[in-house]
Design a protein around this motif. Structure first.
Motif, PDB file in Angstrom:
ATOM      1  N   ILE A  81      10.962   3.705   1.683  1.00 26.47           N
ATOM      2  CA  ILE A  81      10.526   3.773   0.294  1.00 26.47           C
ATOM      3  C   ILE A  81      11.664   4.351  -0.534  1.00 26.47           C
ATOM      4  CG2 ILE A  81       8.680   4.486  -1.260  1.00 26.47           C
ATOM      5  CD1 ILE A  81       7.727   2.926   1.197  1.00 26.47           C
ATOM      6  N   THR A  82      12.133   3.595  -1.501  1.00 28.95           N
ATOM      7  CA  THR A  82      13.245   4.025  -2.349  1.00 28.95           C
ATOM      8  C   THR A  82      12.714   4.466  -3.703  1.00 28.95           C
ATOM      9  OG1 THR A  82      14.732   2.467  -1.260  1.00 28.95           O
ATOM     10  CG2 THR A  82      15.441   3.358  -3.377  1.00 28.95           C
ATOM     11  N   VAL A 108       9.295   4.493  -8.421  1.00 25.90           N
ATOM     12  CA  VAL A 108       9.411   3.861  -7.108  1.00 25.90           C
ATOM     13  C   VAL A 108      10.085   2.512  -7.282  1.00 25.90           C
ATOM     14  CG1 VAL A 108       8.165   2.966  -5.108  1.00 25.90           C
ATOM     15  CG2 VAL A 108       7.375   5.053  -6.226  1.00 25.90           C
ATOM     16  N   MET A 109      11.226   2.326  -6.626  1.00 29.74           N
ATOM     17  CA  MET A 109      12.000   1.097  -6.784  1.00 29.74           C
ATOM     18  C   MET A 109      11.459  -0.024  -5.903  1.00 29.74           C
ATOM     19  SD  MET A 109      14.015   2.197  -9.053  1.00 29.74           S
ATOM     20  CE  MET A 109      15.156   0.829  -9.198  1.00 29.74           C
ATOM     21  N   ASN A 110      11.334   0.238  -4.603  1.00 34.05           N
ATOM     22  CA  ASN A 110      10.813  -0.790  -3.699  1.00 34.05           C
ATOM     23  C   ASN A 110      10.441  -0.178  -2.354  1.00 34.05           C
ATOM     24  OD1 ASN A 110      13.603  -0.379  -2.966  1.00 34.05           O
ATOM     25  ND2 ASN A 110      13.463  -2.222  -1.718  1.00 34.05           N
ATOM     26  N   ALA A 111       9.739  -0.963  -1.568  1.00 38.48           N
ATOM     27  CA  ALA A 111       9.378  -0.584  -0.197  1.00 38.48           C
ATOM     28  C   ALA A 111       9.773  -1.747   0.708  1.00 38.48           C
ATOM     29  CB  ALA A 111       7.889  -0.292  -0.093  1.00 38.48           C
ATOM     30  N   GLU A 112      10.532  -1.467   1.751  1.00 31.52           N
ATOM     31  CA  GLU A 112      10.992  -2.523   2.643  1.00 31.52           C
ATOM     32  C   GLU A 112      10.972  -2.059   4.085  1.00 31.52           C
ATOM     33  OE1 GLU A 112      15.095  -3.519   2.102  1.00 31.52           O
ATOM     34  OE2 GLU A 112      15.630  -1.499   1.455  1.00 31.52           O
ATOM     35  N   ALA A 113      10.934  -3.025   4.999  1.00 33.08           N
ATOM     36  CA  ALA A 113      10.957  -2.742   6.432  1.00 33.08           C
ATOM     37  C   ALA A 113      12.355  -3.011   6.970  1.00 33.08           C
ATOM     38  CB  ALA A 113       9.921  -3.594   7.160  1.00 33.08           C
ATOM     39  N   VAL A 114      12.975  -2.004   7.554  1.00 30.33           N
ATOM     40  CA  VAL A 114      14.313  -2.129   8.131  1.00 30.33           C
ATOM     41  C   VAL A 114      14.330  -1.389   9.459  1.00 30.33           C
ATOM     42  CG1 VAL A 114      15.438  -2.318   5.878  1.00 30.33           C
ATOM     43  CG2 VAL A 114      15.158  -0.070   6.931  1.00 30.33           C
ATOM     44  N   THR A 115      15.407  -1.540  10.202  1.00 32.79           N
ATOM     45  CA  THR A 115      15.569  -0.751  11.420  1.00 32.79           C
ATOM     46  C   THR A 115      16.138   0.609  11.067  1.00 32.79           C
ATOM     47  OG1 THR A 115      17.799  -1.591  11.830  1.00 32.79           O
ATOM     48  CG2 THR A 115      15.963  -2.813  12.809  1.00 32.79           C
ATOM     49  N   VAL A 140      20.902  13.517 -15.076  1.00 32.93           N
ATOM     50  CA  VAL A 140      21.456  13.205 -13.756  1.00 32.93           C
ATOM     51  C   VAL A 140      20.471  12.315 -13.002  1.00 32.93           C
ATOM     52  CG1 VAL A 140      22.315  14.140 -11.595  1.00 32.93           C
ATOM     53  CG2 VAL A 140      22.687  15.391 -13.734  1.00 32.93           C
ATOM     54  N   GLU A 141      20.966  11.200 -12.505  1.00 32.94           N
ATOM     55  CA  GLU A 141      20.117  10.212 -11.853  1.00 32.94           C
ATOM     56  C   GLU A 141      20.587   9.993 -10.424  1.00 32.94           C
ATOM     57  OE1 GLU A 141      18.233   5.822 -13.028  1.00 32.94           O
ATOM     58  OE2 GLU A 141      19.785   6.785 -14.239  1.00 32.94           O
ATOM     59  N   GLY A 142      19.631   9.897  -9.489  1.00 32.06           N
ATOM     60  CA  GLY A 142      19.969   9.687  -8.087  1.00 32.06           C
ATOM     61  C   GLY A 142      18.780   9.148  -7.329  1.00 32.06           C
ATOM     62  N   THR A 192       0.830  -1.208   0.000  1.00 32.97           N
ATOM     63  CA  THR A 192       0.000   0.000   0.000  1.00 32.97           C
ATOM     64  C   THR A 192       0.864   1.258   0.000  1.00 32.97           C
ATOM     65  OG1 THR A 192      -1.687  -1.199   1.261  1.00 32.97           O
ATOM     66  CG2 THR A 192      -1.891   1.195   1.166  1.00 32.97           C
ATOM     67  N   LEU A 193       1.923   1.251   0.798  1.00 32.04           N
ATOM     68  CA  LEU A 193       2.836   2.397   0.811  1.00 32.04           C
ATOM     69  C   LEU A 193       3.482   2.595  -0.556  1.00 32.04           C
ATOM     70  CD1 LEU A 193       4.598   1.926   4.279  1.00 32.04           C
ATOM     71  CD2 LEU A 193       3.005   3.742   3.641  1.00 32.04           C
ATOM     72  N   GLU A 194       3.791   1.497  -1.217  1.00 37.45           N
ATOM     73  CA  GLU A 194       4.390   1.590  -2.552  1.00 37.45           C
ATOM     74  C   GLU A 194       3.422   2.238  -3.542  1.00 37.45           C
ATOM     75  OE1 GLU A 194       6.487  -1.444  -5.751  1.00 37.45           O
ATOM     76  OE2 GLU A 194       6.400  -1.988  -3.615  1.00 37.45           O
ATOM     77  N   MET A 195       2.119   1.908  -3.424  1.00 32.45           N
ATOM     78  CA  MET A 195       1.122   2.508  -4.311  1.00 32.45           C
ATOM     79  C   MET A 195       0.936   3.992  -3.998  1.00 32.45           C
ATOM     80  SD  MET A 195      -1.818  -0.397  -4.828  1.00 32.45           S
ATOM     81  CE  MET A 195      -2.201  -0.515  -3.089  1.00 32.45           C
ATOM     82  N   ILE A 196       0.986   4.338  -2.711  1.00 30.33           N
ATOM     83  CA  ILE A 196       0.861   5.746  -2.319  1.00 30.33           C
ATOM     84  C   ILE A 196       1.990   6.557  -2.940  1.00 30.33           C
ATOM     85  CG2 ILE A 196       1.043   7.340  -0.362  1.00 30.33           C
ATOM     86  CD1 ILE A 196      -0.463   5.282   1.319  1.00 30.33           C
TER      87      ILE A 196
END
Length: 328
Positions: A199-200, A81-88, A208-210, A53-57
């Motif tokens: 969210i990346t 949007v590349m990906n959404a992941e859970a990390v610390t 220029v890409e970043g 859902t966060l990725e769609m937002i």
């Protein structure tokens, strides 16, 4: 209470055991509980549904960035949007280098802050474009000056304001940029062991890409976690799509600045008379005091008006509204 087998079922089971059709050892293994490792330092607070859902937002947020930022940077911008992941939070902060561009954002009405991290070469490109350059990043990384940070802050505020629309399906938010940090040590908004959704986003400004990373702490999103599911998000999105956007369009048009001018009259002077003009000289115009004056909106003759005053200011009173087919 377990089910009771009938006599015929018991006879069939014994017959299967005697014939070898059923292996007792396999039955024992199938009944054993499977033990899964659980890392208490990384509790599973974000499910796959939440991350999806966060990725769609932020897919919607990326589309807003690609359509709004070119107005300021005058460059074609692509956002994915590349990906959404859970990390610390510790994993996120340890991956940051100095200098870094970190926008600390107050995520009202939710408690706490989120972080928008922008790649430094994107920051250098933004500064170069805003100052009239071609948008080339620096070959050698250095600290940002105060003037450069003010320029980046202006664009970062635009990025923060654009968060409102994609989050409307979940919650009406009023995000506000608190500050920009260039040192990750001064951006410890939560405990290092707290979980975050990261969210990346890949951003391309011209050539220029970043990367742009959005850090969303669990403690900030906790009150709306039950709304972070695709069913809820899509249902609200459908309701909003069924509505008209007339009010939004009218609001955007009302903020546009359009020049308005009134032509008092016309006169013809020789160059010699024009050069000799002094304070107090009178120029005779082609109109009379009680004549209606043309009012132009931009370059379009839109109204007719009578001259007058309002307080200590000169003013005109609209007497007629011209249509497109009216002759001037």
């Amino acid at each position: 209470m377990s089910d009771v087998l009938s006599q015929s079922e018991i006879d069939n089971l014994l017959q299967a055991l005697n014939s070898g059709d059923v292996d007792v050892e396999e039955m024992k293994k199938s009944n054993e509980n499977t033990v899964k490792d659980y890392d208490f330092s990384r509790p599973s607070k974000f499910s796959k549904e939440h991350l999806r859902t966060l990725e769609m937002i932020f897919d919607q947020y990326g589309r807003l960035l690609s359509t709004n930022l070119p107005v300021y940077l005058r460059k074609n911008i692509q956002v994915d949007v590349m990906n959404a992941e859970a990390v610390t939070y510790k994993e996120f902060s340890n991956a940051l280098s100095n200098p870094v561009i970190l926008g600390i954002v107050d995520f009202e009405p939710l408690k706490g802050n989120i972080i928008i991290e922008m790649a430094t070469k994107l920051g250098y490109t933004i500064v170069d474009r805003m100052l009239g350059g071609a948008g080339e990043p620096l070959e050698k990384v250095r600290d940002f000056s105060e003037i450069e940070l003010l320029i980046i802050e202006r664009i970062m505020k635009v990025c923060v304001d654009l968060l409102k629309e994609p989050w409307q399906n979940v919650l009406e938010i009023s995000p506000e940029l608190n500050r920009i940090e260039t040192n990750s040590q001064f951006a410890q908004i939560i405990s290092p062991t707290e979980m975050i959704a990261l969210i990346t986003i890949n951003m391309k400004i011209g050539d220029v890409e970043g990367m742009m990373n959005i850090c969303l702490p669990y403690i900030t999103l906790e009150p709306v976690m039950d709304k972070l599911n695709t069913k809820f998000w899509y249902s609200n999105l459908q309701e909003k799509n069924d509505e008209t956007y007339e009010d939004t369009i009218e609001h955007l048009i009302s903020r546009a600045n359009i020049p308005i001018r009134v032509v008092l009259g016309k006169s013809t002077l020789s160059v010699d008379d024009f050069v000799s003009l002094q304070t107090g000289d009178i120029i005779r115009l082609s109109t009379k005091v009680d004549d209606e004056l043309p009012v132009y909106v931009g370059n379009i003759h839109k109204f007719m008006a009578l001259p007058g005053s309002s307080g200590n200011n000169y003013a005109v009173k609209i007497t007629d509204i011209l249509k497109e087919d009216d002759d001037e």
